[in-house]
Design a protein around this motif. Structure first.
Motif, PDB file in Angstrom:
ATOM      1  N   LYS A 100      -0.791  11.889 -12.989  1.00 54.53           N
ATOM      2  CA  LYS A 100      -1.708  12.415 -12.046  1.00 54.53           C
ATOM      3  C   LYS A 100      -2.678  11.442 -11.276  1.00 54.53           C
ATOM      4  N   LYS A 101      -3.112  10.436 -12.045  1.00 53.10           N
ATOM      5  CA  LYS A 101      -4.249   9.789 -11.230  1.00 53.10           C
ATOM      6  C   LYS A 101      -3.404   8.827 -10.095  1.00 53.10           C
ATOM      7  N   LEU A 102      -1.999   8.699  -9.924  1.00 51.39           N
ATOM      8  CA  LEU A 102      -1.267   7.933  -8.889  1.00 51.39           C
ATOM      9  C   LEU A 102      -1.112   8.916  -7.838  1.00 51.39           C
ATOM     10  N   ASP A 103      -1.367  10.001  -7.861  1.00 52.02           N
ATOM     11  CA  ASP A 103      -1.139  10.858  -6.926  1.00 52.02           C
ATOM     12  C   ASP A 103      -1.938  10.577  -5.592  1.00 52.02           C
ATOM     13  N   PHE A 104      -1.342  10.763  -4.410  1.00 51.10           N
ATOM     14  CA  PHE A 104      -2.103  10.722  -3.038  1.00 51.10           C
ATOM     15  C   PHE A 104      -1.549  11.365  -2.043  1.00 51.10           C
ATOM     16  N   GLN A 105      -2.094  11.705  -0.783  1.00 56.61           N
ATOM     17  CA  GLN A 105      -1.740  12.114   0.376  1.00 56.61           C
ATOM     18  C   GLN A 105      -1.904  11.402   1.548  1.00 56.61           C
ATOM     19  N   ILE A 106      -1.130  11.334   2.397  1.00 58.17           N
ATOM     20  CA  ILE A 106      -1.203  10.392   3.603  1.00 58.17           C
ATOM     21  C   ILE A 106      -0.962  11.415   4.863  1.00 58.17           C
ATOM     22  N   PRO A 107      -2.067  11.292   5.796  1.00 61.01           N
ATOM     23  CA  PRO A 107      -1.716  12.451   7.002  1.00 61.01           C
ATOM     24  C   PRO A 107      -0.724  11.996   7.706  1.00 61.01           C
ATOM     25  N   ILE A 108       0.046  12.747   8.357  1.00 51.15           N
ATOM     26  CA  ILE A 108       1.061  12.710   9.392  1.00 51.15           C
ATOM     27  C   ILE A 108       0.463  12.343  10.886  1.00 51.15           C
ATOM     28  N   SER A 109       0.457  11.257  11.317  1.00 50.10           N
ATOM     29  CA  SER A 109      -0.094  11.158  12.765  1.00 50.10           C
ATOM     30  C   SER A 109       0.932  10.021  13.383  1.00 50.10           C
ATOM     31  N   LEU A 110       1.589  10.344  14.161  1.00 48.53           N
ATOM     32  CA  LEU A 110       2.334   9.800  14.975  1.00 48.53           C
ATOM     33  C   LEU A 110       2.385   9.580  16.477  1.00 48.53           C
ATOM     34  N   SER A 111       2.201   8.393  16.903  1.00 50.65           N
ATOM     35  CA  SER A 111       1.996   8.112  18.230  1.00 50.65           C
ATOM     36  C   SER A 111       3.376   8.312  19.086  1.00 50.65           C
ATOM     37  N   ASP A 112       3.993   7.294  19.193  1.00 53.97           N
ATOM     38  CA  ASP A 112       5.314   7.105  20.181  1.00 53.97           C
ATOM     39  C   ASP A 112       6.600   7.069  19.117  1.00 53.97           C
ATOM     40  N   ALA A 113       6.395   6.651  17.777  1.00 56.00           N
ATOM     41  CA  ALA A 113       7.723   6.587  17.173  1.00 56.00           C
ATOM     42  C   ALA A 113       7.804   7.641  16.352  1.00 56.00           C
ATOM     43  N   THR A 114       9.076   8.175  15.843  1.00 60.50           N
ATOM     44  CA  THR A 114       9.170   9.182  14.922  1.00 60.50           C
ATOM     45  C   THR A 114       9.422   8.750  13.595  1.00 60.50           C
ATOM     46  N   THR A 115       8.976   7.604  13.297  1.00 59.37           N
ATOM     47  CA  THR A 115       8.913   6.999  11.807  1.00 59.37           C
ATOM     48  C   THR A 115       7.285   6.910  11.203  1.00 59.37           C
ATOM     49  N   LEU A 116       7.264   7.482   9.962  1.00 64.58           N
ATOM     50  CA  LEU A 116       6.242   7.094   9.248  1.00 64.58           C
ATOM     51  C   LEU A 116       6.625   6.359   7.874  1.00 64.58           C
ATOM     52  N   LEU A 117       5.796   5.110   7.820  1.00 62.12           N
ATOM     53  CA  LEU A 117       6.132   4.383   7.019  1.00 62.12           C
ATOM     54  C   LEU A 117       4.972   4.176   5.765  1.00 62.12           C
ATOM     55  N   ILE A 118       5.545   4.752   4.493  1.00 64.76           N
ATOM     56  CA  ILE A 118       4.345   4.694   3.441  1.00 64.76           C
ATOM     57  C   ILE A 118       4.788   3.074   2.816  1.00 64.76           C
ATOM     58  N   PRO A 119       3.940   2.292   2.642  1.00 65.68           N
ATOM     59  CA  PRO A 119       3.862   0.943   2.152  1.00 65.68           C
ATOM     60  C   PRO A 119       4.277   0.851   0.553  1.00 65.68           C
ATOM     61  N   ILE A 120       5.217  -0.014   0.349  1.00 62.55           N
ATOM     62  CA  ILE A 120       5.778  -0.199  -1.105  1.00 62.55           C
ATOM     63  C   ILE A 120       4.589  -0.599  -2.091  1.00 62.55           C
ATOM     64  N   LYS A 121       3.500  -1.309  -1.558  1.00 60.55           N
ATOM     65  CA  LYS A 121       2.520  -1.580  -2.104  1.00 60.55           C
ATOM     66  C   LYS A 121       1.615  -0.417  -2.873  1.00 60.55           C
ATOM     67  N   SER A 122       1.635   0.527  -2.075  1.00 59.90           N
ATOM     68  CA  SER A 122       1.045   1.909  -2.751  1.00 59.90           C
ATOM     69  C   SER A 122       1.893   2.647  -3.801  1.00 59.90           C
ATOM     70  N   LEU A 123       2.974   2.226  -4.084  1.00 62.71           N
ATOM     71  CA  LEU A 123       3.801   2.974  -4.733  1.00 62.71           C
ATOM     72  C   LEU A 123       4.368   2.223  -6.224  1.00 62.71           C
ATOM     73  N   VAL A 124       4.298   2.932  -7.250  1.00 61.69           N
ATOM     74  CA  VAL A 124       4.545   2.386  -8.465  1.00 61.69           C
ATOM     75  C   VAL A 124       5.887   2.746  -8.958  1.00 61.69           C
ATOM     76  N   ARG A 125       6.682   1.828  -9.322  1.00 67.09           N
ATOM     77  CA  ARG A 125       8.093   1.939  -9.729  1.00 67.09           C
ATOM     78  C   ARG A 125       8.299   3.269 -10.693  1.00 67.09           C
ATOM     79  N   GLY A 126       9.371   4.025 -10.249  1.00 63.73           N
ATOM     80  CA  GLY A 126       9.783   5.138 -10.924  1.00 63.73           C
ATOM     81  C   GLY A 126      10.021   6.411  -9.854  1.00 63.73           C
ATOM     82  N   ARG A 127       9.994   7.582 -10.543  1.00 68.31           N
ATOM     83  CA  ARG A 127       9.941   9.002  -9.860  1.00 68.31           C
ATOM     84  C   ARG A 127       8.865   9.212  -9.278  1.00 68.31           C
ATOM     85  N   TRP A 128       9.148   9.783  -7.904  1.00 69.53           N
ATOM     86  CA  TRP A 128       7.869  10.429  -7.150  1.00 69.53           C
ATOM     87  C   TRP A 128       8.527  11.832  -6.444  1.00 69.53           C
ATOM     88  N   ASP A 129       7.665  12.823  -6.730  1.00 65.85           N
ATOM     89  CA  ASP A 129       7.781  13.948  -5.794  1.00 65.85           C
ATOM     90  C   ASP A 129       7.243  13.902  -4.424  1.00 65.85           C
TER      91      ASP A 129
END
Length: 150
Positions: A100-129
């Motif tokens: 549970k300590k690894l859970d986090f939230q990111i706001p969706i705020s897009l300007s012109d692109a329709t893509t949101l990227l969550i960097p790999i450095k903030s994700l540990v290997r394994g399963r994520w919901d």
């Protein structure tokens, strides 16, 4: 002194119960074995289940749905081109079932692109919901997906 079979069974049961109680106490007291609920205030969350199902149905009814892709530099959330990026508001919640300590939230705020990227450095290997809650033109949507980071 000679121990008969009745006393031997009682001693065996006593040792077995002691063994089990030892492990119960160890698991409850060691922070490594975290046994928290997945959702805080579980019953409040359950009371809003009907609303959640309506938002999931709204997302399923879309002709073109947002996609969640695991790419080399992170997790990419791509909204269809039919949406105006500035009008999409919401949040992406990433839950780690094992910690549970690894859970986090990111706001969706897009300007012109329709893509949101969550960097790999903030994700540990394994399963994520991944739960993506978002609004567009006054309508609420909820998309749930499970991803695996290698």
């Amino acid at each position: 002194m000679k121990i008969n079979w009745g006393v031997g069974i009682v001693i065996a049961f006593g040792l077995f119960i002691t063994f089990i109680l030892y492990f119960v106490v160890m698991v409850q007291s060691d922070s490594k074995y975290d046994n928290d609920l997945v959702v805080e205030e579980y019953y409040k969350h359950d009371a809003k289940f009907g609303d959640e199902m309506a938002r999931i149905q709204n997302a399923e009814d879309l002709a073109q749905k947002p996609t969640i892709n695991v790419v080399s530099n992170g997790v990419e959330i791509v909204f269809p081109k039919i949406f105006v990026p500035k009008n999409i508001k919401g949040k992406v919640s990433l839950y780690r079932p094992s910690n549970k300590k690894l859970d986090f939230q990111i706001p969706i705020s897009l300007s012109d692109a329709t893509t949101l990227l969550i960097p790999i450095k903030s994700l540990v290997r394994g399963r994520w919901d991944v739960n993506m809650e978002w609004q567009y033109d006054g309508k609420s949507y909820l998309s749930k997906e499970t991803i695996y980071i290698n």
